[in-house]
Design a protein around this motif. Structure first.
Motif, PDB file in Angstrom:
ATOM      1  N   ASN A  18      75.403  35.757  -5.176  1.00 12.14           N
ATOM      2  CA  ASN A  18      76.175  35.606  -3.939  1.00 12.14           C
ATOM      3  C   ASN A  18      76.921  34.271  -3.858  1.00 12.14           C
ATOM      4  OD1 ASN A  18      75.378  37.940  -1.834  1.00 12.14           O
ATOM      5  ND2 ASN A  18      73.607  37.490  -3.133  1.00 12.14           N
ATOM      6  N   ASN A  19      77.019  33.575  -4.985  1.00  7.04           N
ATOM      7  CA  ASN A  19      77.744  32.301  -5.047  1.00  7.04           C
ATOM      8  C   ASN A  19      77.241  31.291  -4.006  1.00  7.04           C
ATOM      9  OD1 ASN A  19      79.559  33.169  -7.147  1.00  7.04           O
ATOM     10  ND2 ASN A  19      80.629  34.379  -5.599  1.00  7.04           N
ATOM     11  N   LEU A  20      75.936  31.204  -3.881  1.00  2.45           N
ATOM     12  CA  LEU A  20      75.321  30.285  -2.915  1.00  2.45           C
ATOM     13  C   LEU A  20      74.678  29.126  -3.669  1.00  2.45           C
ATOM     14  CD1 LEU A  20      73.604  32.973  -0.659  1.00  2.45           C
ATOM     15  CD2 LEU A  20      75.788  31.829  -0.249  1.00  2.45           C
ATOM     16  N   ALA A  21      75.510  28.314  -4.264  1.00  3.64           N
ATOM     17  CA  ALA A  21      75.001  27.245  -5.117  1.00  3.64           C
ATOM     18  C   ALA A  21      74.586  26.024  -4.301  1.00  3.64           C
ATOM     19  CB  ALA A  21      76.070  26.844  -6.132  1.00  3.64           C
ATOM     20  N   ALA A  22      73.810  25.134  -4.958  1.00  4.33           N
ATOM     21  CA  ALA A  22      73.476  23.838  -4.357  1.00  4.33           C
ATOM     22  C   ALA A  22      74.783  23.079  -4.124  1.00  4.33           C
ATOM     23  CB  ALA A  22      72.570  23.064  -5.307  1.00  4.33           C
ATOM     24  N   PRO A  23      74.888  22.235  -3.080  1.00  4.31           N
ATOM     25  CA  PRO A  23      73.812  21.843  -2.167  1.00  4.31           C
ATOM     26  C   PRO A  23      73.630  22.754  -0.959  1.00  4.31           C
ATOM     27  CG  PRO A  23      75.757  20.579  -1.676  1.00  4.31           C
ATOM     28  CD  PRO A  23      76.133  21.466  -2.843  1.00  4.31           C
ATOM     29  N   GLN A  24      74.322  23.906  -0.940  1.00  2.00           N
ATOM     30  CA  GLN A  24      74.166  24.818   0.196  1.00  2.00           C
ATOM     31  C   GLN A  24      72.742  25.350   0.301  1.00  2.00           C
ATOM     32  OE1 GLN A  24      77.386  27.429  -1.248  1.00  2.00           O
ATOM     33  NE2 GLN A  24      78.240  27.308   0.812  1.00  2.00           N
ATOM     34  N   VAL A  25      72.140  25.682  -0.856  1.00  2.00           N
ATOM     35  CA  VAL A  25      70.811  26.286  -0.869  1.00  2.00           C
ATOM     36  C   VAL A  25      69.898  25.512  -1.813  1.00  2.00           C
ATOM     37  CG1 VAL A  25      69.458  28.357  -1.325  1.00  2.00           C
ATOM     38  CG2 VAL A  25      71.772  28.570  -0.391  1.00  2.00           C
ATOM     39  N   THR A  26      68.750  25.109  -1.295  1.00  2.51           N
ATOM     40  CA  THR A  26      67.707  24.476  -2.107  1.00  2.51           C
ATOM     41  C   THR A  26      66.533  25.438  -2.188  1.00  2.51           C
ATOM     42  OG1 THR A  26      68.335  22.267  -1.363  1.00  2.51           O
ATOM     43  CG2 THR A  26      66.137  22.516  -2.312  1.00  2.51           C
ATOM     44  N   ILE A  27      66.059  25.693  -3.392  1.00  2.00           N
ATOM     45  CA  ILE A  27      64.953  26.632  -3.597  1.00  2.00           C
ATOM     46  C   ILE A  27      63.674  25.860  -3.893  1.00  2.00           C
ATOM     47  CG2 ILE A  27      64.075  28.502  -5.048  1.00  2.00           C
ATOM     48  CD1 ILE A  27      67.001  29.327  -5.517  1.00  2.00           C
ATOM     49  N   MET A  28      62.600  26.205  -3.169  1.00  4.11           N
ATOM     50  CA  MET A  28      61.307  25.552  -3.357  1.00  4.11           C
ATOM     51  C   MET A  28      60.205  26.595  -3.474  1.00  4.11           C
ATOM     52  SD  MET A  28      61.506  22.314  -0.677  1.00  4.11           S
ATOM     53  CE  MET A  28      59.902  21.698  -1.227  1.00  4.11           C
ATOM     54  N   TYR A  29      59.140  26.240  -4.173  1.00  4.85           N
ATOM     55  CA  TYR A  29      57.995  27.129  -4.304  1.00  4.85           C
ATOM     56  C   TYR A  29      57.110  26.998  -3.068  1.00  4.85           C
ATOM     57  CZ  TYR A  29      53.790  29.391  -6.069  1.00  4.85           C
ATOM     58  OH  TYR A  29      52.715  30.223  -6.222  1.00  4.85           O
ATOM     59  N   PHE A  30      56.729  28.156  -2.493  1.00  5.80           N
ATOM     60  CA  PHE A  30      55.848  28.168  -1.320  1.00  5.80           C
ATOM     61  C   PHE A  30      54.963  29.395  -1.378  1.00  5.80           C
ATOM     62  CE2 PHE A  30      55.063  29.792   3.032  1.00  5.80           C
ATOM     63  CZ  PHE A  30      54.300  28.738   3.523  1.00  5.80           C
ATOM     64  N   ASP A  31      53.671  29.180  -1.263  1.00  6.97           N
ATOM     65  CA  ASP A  31      52.693  30.265  -1.233  1.00  6.97           C
ATOM     66  C   ASP A  31      52.044  30.283   0.143  1.00  6.97           C
ATOM     67  OD1 ASP A  31      50.597  32.039  -1.509  1.00  6.97           O
ATOM     68  OD2 ASP A  31      49.940  31.281  -3.453  1.00  6.97           O
ATOM     69  N   ALA A  32      52.355  31.299   0.928  1.00  3.30           N
ATOM     70  CA  ALA A  32      51.865  31.369   2.307  1.00  3.30           C
ATOM     71  C   ALA A  32      50.350  31.356   2.382  1.00  3.30           C
ATOM     72  CB  ALA A  32      52.407  32.623   2.992  1.00  3.30           C
ATOM     73  N   ALA A  33      49.684  31.933   1.381  1.00  2.00           N
ATOM     74  CA  ALA A  33      48.228  32.052   1.423  1.00  2.00           C
ATOM     75  C   ALA A  33      47.504  30.868   0.786  1.00  2.00           C
ATOM     76  CB  ALA A  33      47.797  33.348   0.734  1.00  2.00           C
ATOM     77  N   ASP A  34      48.239  29.935   0.213  1.00  4.80           N
ATOM     78  CA  ASP A  34      47.625  28.734  -0.366  1.00  4.80           C
ATOM     79  C   ASP A  34      47.684  27.632   0.684  1.00  4.80           C
ATOM     80  OD1 ASP A  34      46.633  26.708  -1.886  1.00  4.80           O
ATOM     81  OD2 ASP A  34      48.288  26.655  -3.333  1.00  4.80           O
ATOM     82  N   PHE A  35      46.782  27.704   1.638  1.00  5.96           N
ATOM     83  CA  PHE A  35      46.838  26.828   2.800  1.00  5.96           C
ATOM     84  C   PHE A  35      46.732  25.346   2.430  1.00  5.96           C
ATOM     85  CE2 PHE A  35      44.226  30.638   4.172  1.00  5.96           C
ATOM     86  CZ  PHE A  35      45.339  31.382   4.517  1.00  5.96           C
ATOM     87  N   ASP A  36      45.930  25.046   1.422  1.00  4.97           N
ATOM     88  CA  ASP A  36      45.732  23.646   1.040  1.00  4.97           C
ATOM     89  C   ASP A  36      47.008  23.002   0.502  1.00  4.97           C
ATOM     90  OD1 ASP A  36      43.087  23.805   1.772  1.00  4.97           O
ATOM     91  OD2 ASP A  36      42.342  24.166  -0.262  1.00  4.97           O
ATOM     92  N   SER A  37      47.936  23.818   0.027  1.00 10.05           N
ATOM     93  CA  SER A  37      49.188  23.279  -0.522  1.00 10.05           C
ATOM     94  C   SER A  37      50.239  23.010   0.549  1.00 10.05           C
ATOM     95  CB  SER A  37      49.775  24.248  -1.559  1.00 10.05           C
ATOM     96  OG  SER A  37      50.298  25.411  -0.920  1.00 10.05           O
ATOM     97  N   HIS A  38      50.020  23.491   1.757  1.00 11.37           N
ATOM     98  CA  HIS A  38      51.059  23.407   2.791  1.00 11.37           C
ATOM     99  C   HIS A  38      51.412  21.968   3.198  1.00 11.37           C
ATOM    100  CE1 HIS A  38      50.383  27.865   4.131  1.00 11.37           C
ATOM    101  NE2 HIS A  38      50.797  27.731   2.887  1.00 11.37           N
TER     102      HIS A  38
END
Length: 244
Positions: A50-70
């Motif tokens: 969709n041509n949504l390159a940085a800096p418009q979109v930043t992608i990060m890893y997130f695990d909703a169920a890994d509470f300790d990482s939040h």
């Protein structure tokens, strides 16, 4: 139309079909987006397509169920968000959830506990003067307990009540909290289910209600689902018990 807002949206659980459409619409409206999900590869492919390159979109890893990482995840954000959307969701068949607690627990962790964990961090960060809005994706399944999906529905009911209290908690800071109460959507999570085709909504349509959310707490996309929502709330128990 690009409005050049200079504001940032954090989307948690950004790999869902609705969340992906939110990314596209927010960028079109001039927002920067932090898209967070376990499946970063899928998000990367989506942004390229969709041509949504940085800096418009930043992608990060997130695990909703890994509470300790939040806490570490939140501390690592490149900028404090103006808008936060919790779109993470998980669904298993109700019978399976009753027979095998692992599925039920995963729904609880992703649909409710993960939201409480990360949104509590967002809400209690007094240093974030940017924060304007929090939107949580809930479901019509959480409005009334039904035989066919009450385990899943209970996680959404709990999340809705959490959002209602969070709205009161943040009112003094003029932060708006919305609960998007959604019916059937043509998405990955509903593939294979026998659902009423006339009630199906497209992800892009639902995303528009998130991007254009107003001040009301409960947002129910589509007039048919608004009618169903009010019927479910008011239906006598004797009739509600006859629902599938």
């Amino acid at each position: 139309m690009n409005q050049n807002t200079g504001k940032t949206v954090l989307i948690l659980g950004a790999n869902s079909d609705v969340a992906k459409q939110c990314i596209r619409q927010y960028v079109q409206n001039g927002f920067s987006v932090i898209a967070a999900s376990r499946n970063t590869k899928s998000l990367e492919d989506f942004t390229i397509l969709n041509n949504l390159a940085a800096p418009q979109v930043t992608i990060m890893y997130f695990d909703a169920a890994d509470f300790d990482s939040h806490p570490q995840f939140y501390a690592a954000l490149p900028v404090k968000p103006h808008i936060v959307i919790y779109a993470a969701g998980y669904l298993v068949d109700n019978r399976k959830a009753m027979m095998d607690f692992k599925g039920a627990r995963q729904m609880m962790e992703v649909n409710y506990m993960g939201g409480v964990s990360i949104l509590n961090l967002v809400a209690t960060d007094q240093s974030n003067s940017n924060l304007e809005r929090i939107v949580g994706l809930s479901s019509l399944s959480g409005v009334r307990g039904r035989k066919s999906n009450f385990v899943y529905g209970s996680t959404k009911a709990a999340f809705t009540q959490y959002l209602a209290g969070l709205r009161q908690e943040l009112a003094s800071r003029s932060v708006v909290v919305n609960a998007l109460v959604i019916g059937y959507i043509r998405t990955k999570i509903n593939e294979g289910l026998e659902l009423n085709e006339s009630l199906m909504m497209e992800p892009e349509y639902v995303a528009g209600f998130i991007v254009n959310a107003g001040n009301s707490f409960t947002i129910v996309p589509n007039f048919k689902w608004k009618i169903i929502y009010h019927i479910l709330r008011l239906l006598p128990e004797s009739l509600a018990a006859k629902l599938p």
